[in-house]
Design an enzyme around this catalytic site. Structure first.
Site, PDB file in Angstrom:
ATOM      1  N   ARG A   1       0.864  -1.118  -0.198  1.00 32.96           N
ATOM      2  CA  ARG A   1       0.110   0.031   0.114  1.00 32.96           C
ATOM      3  C   ARG A   1       0.825   1.231   0.201  1.00 32.96           C
ATOM      4  NH1 ARG A   1      -5.358   1.374   3.586  1.00 32.96           N
ATOM      5  NH2 ARG A   1      -6.141   0.050   1.941  1.00 32.96           N
TER       6      ARG A   1
ATOM      7  N   ASP B   1     -17.454   7.065  -1.337  1.00 31.44           N
ATOM      8  CA  ASP B   1     -16.160   7.036  -0.764  1.00 31.44           C
ATOM      9  C   ASP B   1     -15.760   8.333   0.076  1.00 31.44           C
ATOM     10  OD1 ASP B   1     -13.522   6.079   0.275  1.00 31.44           O
ATOM     11  OD2 ASP B   1     -12.499   6.461  -1.690  1.00 31.44           O
TER      12      ASP B   1
ATOM     13  N   GLN C   1      -9.636  -3.910  -3.632  1.00 29.60           N
ATOM     14  CA  GLN C   1     -11.041  -3.430  -3.210  1.00 29.60           C
ATOM     15  C   GLN C   1     -12.056  -3.699  -4.389  1.00 29.60           C
ATOM     16  OE1 GLN C   1     -12.225  -1.767  -0.110  1.00 29.60           O
ATOM     17  NE2 GLN C   1     -14.087  -2.422  -0.928  1.00 29.60           N
TER      18      GLN C   1
ATOM     19  N   HIS D   1      -7.410   1.061  -6.646  1.00 28.25           N
ATOM     20  CA  HIS D   1      -7.429   0.022  -5.429  1.00 28.25           C
ATOM     21  C   HIS D   1      -8.064  -1.283  -5.913  1.00 28.25           C
ATOM     22  CE1 HIS D   1      -7.655  -1.221  -1.316  1.00 28.25           C
ATOM     23  NE2 HIS D   1      -8.566  -0.561  -0.733  1.00 28.25           N
TER      24      HIS D   1
ATOM     25  N   CYS E   1     -16.282   1.592   0.532  1.00 33.52           N
ATOM     26  CA  CYS E   1     -15.149   0.605   0.597  1.00 33.52           C
ATOM     27  C   CYS E   1     -14.602   0.626   2.169  1.00 33.52           C
ATOM     28  CB  CYS E   1     -14.239   1.248  -0.176  1.00 33.52           C
ATOM     29  SG  CYS E   1     -13.522   3.093   0.036  1.00 33.52           S
TER      30      CYS E   1
ATOM     31  N   ARG F   1     -13.397  -8.602   1.039  1.00 38.83           N
ATOM     32  CA  ARG F   1     -11.912  -8.604   0.689  1.00 38.83           C
ATOM     33  C   ARG F   1     -11.299  -9.909   0.967  1.00 38.83           C
ATOM     34  NH1 ARG F   1      -9.917  -3.429   1.283  1.00 38.83           N
ATOM     35  NH2 ARG F   1      -8.080  -4.266   0.638  1.00 38.83           N
TER      36      ARG F   1
HETATM   37  N1   CP Z   1     -10.830  -0.303   2.347  1.00 45.12           N
HETATM   38  C1   CP Z   1      -9.995  -0.516   2.706  1.00 45.12           C
HETATM   39  O1   CP Z   1      -9.022  -0.647   1.976  1.00 45.12           O
HETATM   40  O2   CP Z   1      -9.874  -0.199   4.225  1.00 45.12           O
HETATM   41  P1   CP Z   1      -8.632  -0.071   4.888  1.00 45.12           P
HETATM   42  O3   CP Z   1      -8.013   1.365   4.591  1.00 45.12           O
HETATM   43  O4   CP Z   1      -8.825   0.093   6.374  1.00 45.12           O
HETATM   44  O5   CP Z   1      -7.626  -1.034   4.567  1.00 45.12           O
HETATM   45  N1  NVA Z   2      -9.911   6.778  -1.328  1.00 45.48           N
HETATM   46  C1  NVA Z   2      -9.749   6.296   0.044  1.00 45.48           C
HETATM   47  C2  NVA Z   2      -9.816   4.749   0.214  1.00 45.48           C
HETATM   48  C3  NVA Z   2      -9.477   3.990   1.377  1.00 45.48           C
HETATM   49  C4  NVA Z   2      -9.595   2.596   1.620  1.00 45.48           C
HETATM   50  C5  NVA Z   2      -8.217   6.581   0.235  1.00 45.48           C
HETATM   51  O1  NVA Z   2      -7.258   6.372  -0.665  1.00 45.48           O
HETATM   52  O2  NVA Z   2      -7.855   7.059   1.337  1.00 45.48           O
END
Ligand code: CP
Ligand code: NVA
Length: 307
Positions: free
Chosen positions: A102, A225, A132, A129, A265, A293
Site C-alpha cells: 500500500r 467513498d 477493493q 485500489h 469501501c 475482501r
Molecule cells: N477499504 C480499505 O482498504 O480499508 P483499509 O484502509 O482499512 O485497509
Molecule cells: N480513497 C480512499 C480509500 C480508502 C480505502 C483513500 O485512498 O484513502
C-alpha cells in the site's frame, strides 16, 4: 498473471475466473473447509499508510490458505526514504514469496513490480485500489447475479482510486457506470479513455455528470467513498464544503431503484459522504464488502502464489 496491479491489466476471462474462484473459496470456508494450498508460503505486507481491512483481510486470507503474512509498518520500511524502492523489492524477494504493498504513489507499485522477483499485489495507491474493486464486484455479483448487462453502478463523490478500480471492473464486465461529483474532481482523462476501450467491447454505457440526482436515477448500485483520501488531509475542510451536495443520504437513495444496494469501501466518515441511516439501513451491503475482501484476495493469492 505475474502481479495484481490494476483490474485494467486483466482480460475478461481472468477477471471472471478470479471472481468464480472467490465464490468457491468463500463457499468452502463458510462450510468449514480448509484450502491450505499456500502451506509454507509467506506474504510480506508493506504499508506506507494506515489500514484496517487490507491488513487484516490479507493476514486472515493467508491463514485460511495455510500460509503466513508478515506486517511491515510504514515506520519500519520507510519505502524510498530509508532505502530505495528497487532495493526494498530486491531484498524482500529473498525473504518472502509475495509482496502486498500500500503506497502513496502508484509509480512505487510499478517500481516494486519491476525489481521484485516475486508477485506484487497493489493494496491501494493514489491511482487505484484493485483488491477493493475485486471484492466489490464479488459483492455486486452476489447481490445482482452474474449478468450485469443493463445494470447501473453509480459512484457519487471524488473521481479517486476506488472509483477508478470500479470503473475498470464495470467496463470489463459490461455493467453501466455513472459518476457524479463536483467540477475539478472528475476522473483522470486517461482512466476514462482506457475504460471506454473496455466498454466498446463489453457494451457498458459510461457517463459522467455533476448532478447526483440525475446520476442515481434507476441505479442498481450506489457507491461512495471519503471526500479526502489518505494523503489529502490538508484539503479535508475545503473538500467538505465542495462535496456537501454529494452526500449519499436517504433522500438521494430513494431516487434510485427500490432494491438499490449502497456500497462504501470504508472507512466511512458518517455524516459527511454517507449518513448513519444509509450505513445501517436496509440497502447497505457495507459489511459484506468488508468480508469479501478476504475471499477476493484469497483468489488473487491462490492465482499468484500456489504451485
Ligand atoms: N477499504 C480499505 O482498504 O480499508 P483499509 O484502509 O482499512 O485497509
Ligand atoms: N480513497 C480512499 C480509500 C480508502 C480505502 C483513500 O485512498 O484513502
Amino acid at each position: 498473471m505475474d502481479h495484481f496491479l490494476s483490474l485494467a491489466d486483466l482480460t475478461l476471462d481472468e477477471l471472471r475466473g478470479l471472481l468464480k474462484l472467490a465464490v468457491e473459496l468463500k463457499e468452502e470456508w463458510k462450510a468449514g473447509g480448509n484450502h491450505p494450498v499456500l502451506k509454507g508460503k509467506t506474504l510480506g505486507l508493506l504499508f506506507q499508510k494506515p489500514s484496517l481491512r487490507t491488513r487484516v483481510s490479507f493476514e486472515m486470507g493467508m491463514i485460511h490458505l495455510g500460509g503466513h503474512a508478515l506486517y511491515l509498518s510504514p515506520f519500519e520500511i520507510q519505502l524510498g526514504q530509508r532505502e530505495s524502492v528497487a532495493d526494498v523489492a530486491r531484498v524482500l524477494s529473498r525473504y518472502v514469496d509475495g509482496i502486498m504493498a500500500r503506497v502513496f504513489s502508484h509509480a512505487d507499485i510499478l517500481e516494486l513490480a519491476q525489481y521484485a522477483d516475486v508477485p506484487i499485489i497493489n493494496g491501494l495507491s493514489d491511482y487505484n485500489h484493485p483488491c477493493q474493486g475485486l471484492a466489490d464486484l464479488l459483492t455486486i455479483v452476489e447481490q445482482k447475479g452474474w449478468d450485469l448487462a443493463g445494470r447501473k453502478l453509480t459512484f457519487i463523490g471524488d473521481g479517486n482510486n476506488v472509483a477508478t478500480s470500479l470503473l475498470f471492473g464495470a467496463a470489463l464486465l459490461g455493467m453501466d457506470f455513472t459518476i457524479a461529483g463536483p467540477r475539478g474532481y472528475e476522473m483522470p482523462p486517461g482512466v476514462w479513455a482506457l475504460a471506454q476501450r473496455f466498454a466498446a467491447v463489453s457494451g457498458s454505457h459510461l457517463a459522467a455528470t455533476y448532478d447526483p440526482h440525475e446520476a442515481v436515477s434507476s441505479a442498481d448500485v450506489i457507491y461512495t467513498d471519503v471526500w479526502a483520501s489518505m494523503g489529502q488531509e490538508e484539503e479535508a475542510e475545503e473538500r467538505q464544503r465542495i462535496f456537501a451536495p454529494y452526500q449519499v443520504n436517504e433522500t438521494l437513495a430513494a431516487e434510485a431503484k427500490p432494491d438499490v444496494i449502497v456500497m462504501h469501501c470504508l472507512p466511512a466518515h458518517r455524516g459527511q459522504e454517507i449518513t448513519d441511516g444509509i450505513c445501517d439501513g436496509p440497502h447497505s451491503v457495507l459489511w459484506d464488502q468488508a468480508e469479501n475482501r478476504t475471499h477476493a484476495q484469497k483468489a488473487i493469492l491462490v492465482q499468484l502464489l500456489a504451485g
